[in-house]
Design an enzyme around this catalytic site. Structure first.
Site, short mmCIF file in Angstrom:
data_model
loop_
_atom_site.label_atom_id
_atom_site.label_comp_id
_atom_site.label_asym_id
_atom_site.label_seq_id
_atom_site.Cartn_x
_atom_site.Cartn_y
_atom_site.Cartn_z
N GLU A 106 53.98 -3.05 37.58
CA GLU A 106 54.71 -3.02 36.73
C GLU A 106 56.13 -3.41 36.71
O GLU A 106 56.68 -2.75 37.75
CB GLU A 106 54.35 -1.99 35.47
N THR A 107 56.71 -4.16 35.88
CA THR A 107 58.07 -4.13 35.72
C THR A 107 58.25 -3.77 34.28
O THR A 107 57.76 -4.16 33.19
CB THR A 107 58.53 -5.65 35.85
#
Length: 262
Positions: free
Chosen positions: A46-47
């Site tokens: 995830e970002t």
């Protein structure tokens, strides 16, 4: 465009452990396509992208392929950066407006505690073909809002799993949580596989503990527990089940600082 980006190892007390997340603190909303491109470029599970909104921060999470509704480790990483970089004073509560409602984070010495929604299980049979995809026989199965959860007979069996990720990707769920009662210092262990959304195995998954906490609270008869996600990197998550909420606590370490130049 020059945008700072910070990589944090979440649910970790040292670098190169736990679950890495990238964090972009923005001055204002940006184009969604750009966020998707950055998340794909970072190629982490995830970002996180956040910008000021009302009394807190708007927070969104992207895998390299999709936007997700709830993410624990990238929320923990975001809160860590807000405090570390002076966007919030040390004793302030971080407030996040998200697709899963209001989420908060607070500091407790070296730990960060997240207040998340509980995701209790519905007792349903294991999806057809799941046992074959895992290469293990479930002793119990259920489904949360996001994921399928499977309990195996032992911690050793969870640690030894080598699932067929292609077959797991066919399971109609965000991911598959595999868990067992802990045999040592942890109350339970788990692993999380989500090839359907571009994450073959997630190192430490906060949102999975929104289902694991109520599940193990019922089985062990207590609200406060310690879980260990037994991926290659590994990470400890302290959990407290409180009705329709789950409190998740972990530590975080900044490992990379840089800029996106486009």
């Amino acid at each position: 465009m020059r945008q700072s980006i910070i990589q944090v190892d979440a649910f970790a007390d040292r670098p190169f452990a736990g679950n890495p997340a990238a964090v972009c603190i923005l001055a204002a909303p940006v184009d969604e396509r750009w966020m998707r491109d950055v998340a794909a470029e970072m190629n982490l599970s995830e970002t996180a992208f956040l910008h000021p909104e009302d009394d807190g921060w708007r927070l969104r999470w992207f895998t390299p392929e999709v936007e997700v509704e709830l993410c624990g480790h990238a929320t923990l990483a975001s809160a860590h950066v807000l405090w570390e970089d002076g966007h919030l004073v040390a004793d302030a509560t971080a407030r996040f407006h998200t697709r899963s409602g209001m989420l908060t984070a607070r500091r407790a010495e070296e730990w960060i505690e997240l207040d998340f929604p509980a995701k209790p299980l519905l007792d349903v049979p294991a999806p057809e073909g799941l046992a074959e995809a895992l290469g293990a026989a479930p002793v119990h199965a259920g489904r949360s809002h996001f994921d399928v959860l499977v309990e195996l007979a032992s911690e050793a069996e969870v640690r030894a799993l080598k699932p067929d990720l292609g077959r797991l990707a066919a399971v109609d769920a965000r991911g598959v949580i595999v868990t067992a009662r802990g045999s040592g210092e942890h109350d339970f262990v788990s692993r999380f596989f989500a090839p359907r959304v571009g994450v073959p195995e997630d190192p430490v998954t906060g949102s999975a503990h929104c289902a694991l906490a109520p599940y193990w609270a019922a089985r062990l008869g207590r609200a406060e527990m310690t879980g260990f996600q037994a991926s290659r990197r590994g990470g400890t998550v302290r959990v407290r089940h409180d009705g329709d909420r789950v409190h998740l606590a972990g530590r975080a370490v900044t490992v990379v600082r840089g800029e996106v130049l486009v």
